[in-house]
Design a protein around this motif. Structure first.
Motif, mmCIF file in Angstrom:
data_model
loop_
_atom_site.group_PDB
_atom_site.id
_atom_site.type_symbol
_atom_site.label_atom_id
_atom_site.label_comp_id
_atom_site.label_asym_id
_atom_site.label_seq_id
_atom_site.Cartn_x
_atom_site.Cartn_y
_atom_site.Cartn_z
ATOM 1 N N UNK A 24 0.943 -1.191 -0.054
ATOM 2 C CA UNK A 24 -0.080 -0.098 -0.042
ATOM 3 C C UNK A 24 0.893 1.208 0.005
ATOM 4 N N UNK A 25 1.875 1.358 0.599
ATOM 5 C CA UNK A 25 2.951 2.306 0.693
ATOM 6 C C UNK A 25 4.526 2.034 0.353
ATOM 7 N N UNK A 26 5.045 2.821 0.003
ATOM 8 C CA UNK A 26 6.365 2.656 -0.555
ATOM 9 C C UNK A 26 7.336 2.745 1.057
ATOM 10 N N UNK A 27 6.766 3.337 1.818
ATOM 11 C CA UNK A 27 7.291 3.926 3.105
ATOM 12 C C UNK A 27 7.082 2.805 4.223
ATOM 13 N N UNK A 28 6.530 1.495 4.086
ATOM 14 C CA UNK A 28 6.167 0.766 5.108
ATOM 15 C C UNK A 28 4.844 0.666 5.642
ATOM 16 N N UNK A 29 4.673 -0.335 6.496
ATOM 17 C CA UNK A 29 3.164 -0.404 6.858
ATOM 18 C C UNK A 29 3.021 0.844 7.771
ATOM 19 N N UNK A 30 3.754 1.427 8.587
ATOM 20 C CA UNK A 30 3.201 2.730 9.353
ATOM 21 C C UNK A 30 3.222 3.964 8.734
ATOM 22 N N UNK A 31 3.409 3.839 7.447
ATOM 23 C CA UNK A 31 2.767 5.043 6.573
ATOM 24 C C UNK A 31 1.846 5.140 5.966
ATOM 25 N N UNK A 32 1.143 6.269 6.023
ATOM 26 C CA UNK A 32 -0.228 6.594 5.348
ATOM 27 C C UNK A 32 -0.039 6.874 3.961
ATOM 28 N N UNK A 33 0.910 7.163 3.545
ATOM 29 C CA UNK A 33 1.258 7.711 2.105
ATOM 30 C C UNK A 33 1.065 6.650 1.074
ATOM 31 N N UNK A 34 0.383 6.647 0.322
ATOM 32 C CA UNK A 34 -0.088 5.712 -0.848
ATOM 33 C C UNK A 34 1.066 5.499 -1.687
ATOM 34 N N UNK A 35 1.253 3.966 -1.955
ATOM 35 C CA UNK A 35 2.257 3.819 -3.117
ATOM 36 C C UNK A 35 1.862 4.653 -4.454
ATOM 37 N N UNK A 36 2.781 5.278 -5.003
ATOM 38 C CA UNK A 36 2.632 5.958 -6.198
ATOM 39 C C UNK A 36 2.857 5.011 -7.485
ATOM 40 N N UNK A 37 1.524 3.883 -7.575
ATOM 41 C CA UNK A 37 1.501 3.016 -8.662
ATOM 42 C C UNK A 37 1.854 3.472 -10.136
ATOM 43 N N UNK A 38 1.506 4.758 -10.273
ATOM 44 C CA UNK A 38 1.922 5.305 -11.861
ATOM 45 C C UNK A 38 3.318 5.266 -11.915
ATOM 46 N N UNK A 39 4.033 5.823 -10.625
ATOM 47 C CA UNK A 39 5.328 5.909 -10.907
ATOM 48 C C UNK A 39 6.292 4.693 -11.074
#
Length: 180
Positions: A158-173
């Motif tokens: 879900x996030x490139x910054x790990x489980x604790x992050x709420x920032x979603x993965x930039x799937x387009x990137x």
């Protein structure tokens, strides 16, 4: 049981992309590492019966003796030889199954570490299961890009910054990198 899973997935039109087990090739205890090698060899057969083209394994978490031994020695003398051994076994006995090591924030927490392990193993039946959520760096997308050529399977988080992050993965990137 593995054949039953394969048959059920076939009936349901579900592709099996891989299966995996837990192991620790960074462990200082050689007997435990050898036990993991034997378990992986067993699971290579299971993956074959299941129709899974990739068996996921791990390098292992940083061991207690990492400060004394150093990352490079552990990667080169513990992790790489065991991965190479199971890759050779898969190629020889079950050529439809490849070994994939997953970067998991462990001994492969950065793109540089991941590439070093992959280059140390250097075997045609081995590659990376690129986990988008487990590079522990300031720019995990840079680490992903560094490892793209080695990827044989993916774990999309879900996030490139790990489980604790709420920032979603930039799937387009991520997809832009893959297409490039």
């Amino acid at each position: 049981y593995a054949r039953n899973i394969k048959n059920l997935c076939s009936e349901l039109n579900i592709a099996i992309s891989g299966t995996g087990i837990q192991n620790n090739f960074a462990d200082p205890n050689e007997a435990r590492r050898k036990t993991d090698v034997e378990r992986i060899k067993y699971w290579i057969k299971i993956a074959h019966e299941m129709g899974a083209p990739v068996l996921r394994i791990f390098a292992g978490p940083p061991p207690a003796d990492i400060r004394r031994e150093g990352w490079e020695i552990i990667a080169r003398e513990r992790i790489a030889p065991h991965i190479r051994e199971v890759a050779i076994y898969a190629q020889k006995n079950y050529p439809d199954v490849r070994i994939g090591v997953q970067n998991h924030g462990d001994m492969m927490a950065t793109g540089e570490q991941t590439v070093k392990v992959l280059k140390a193993v250097k075997h045609p039946w081995f590659g990376l299961i690129l986990d988008t959520g487990y590079f522990h760096t300031e720019d995990p997308y840079r680490d992903m890009e560094m490892c793209l050529d080695y990827a044989i399977n993916w774990q999309i988080k879900e996030s490139a910054l790990g489980r604790e992050s709420m920032q979603p993965l930039d799937l387009k990137k991520v997809m832009k990198m893959v297409r490039k």
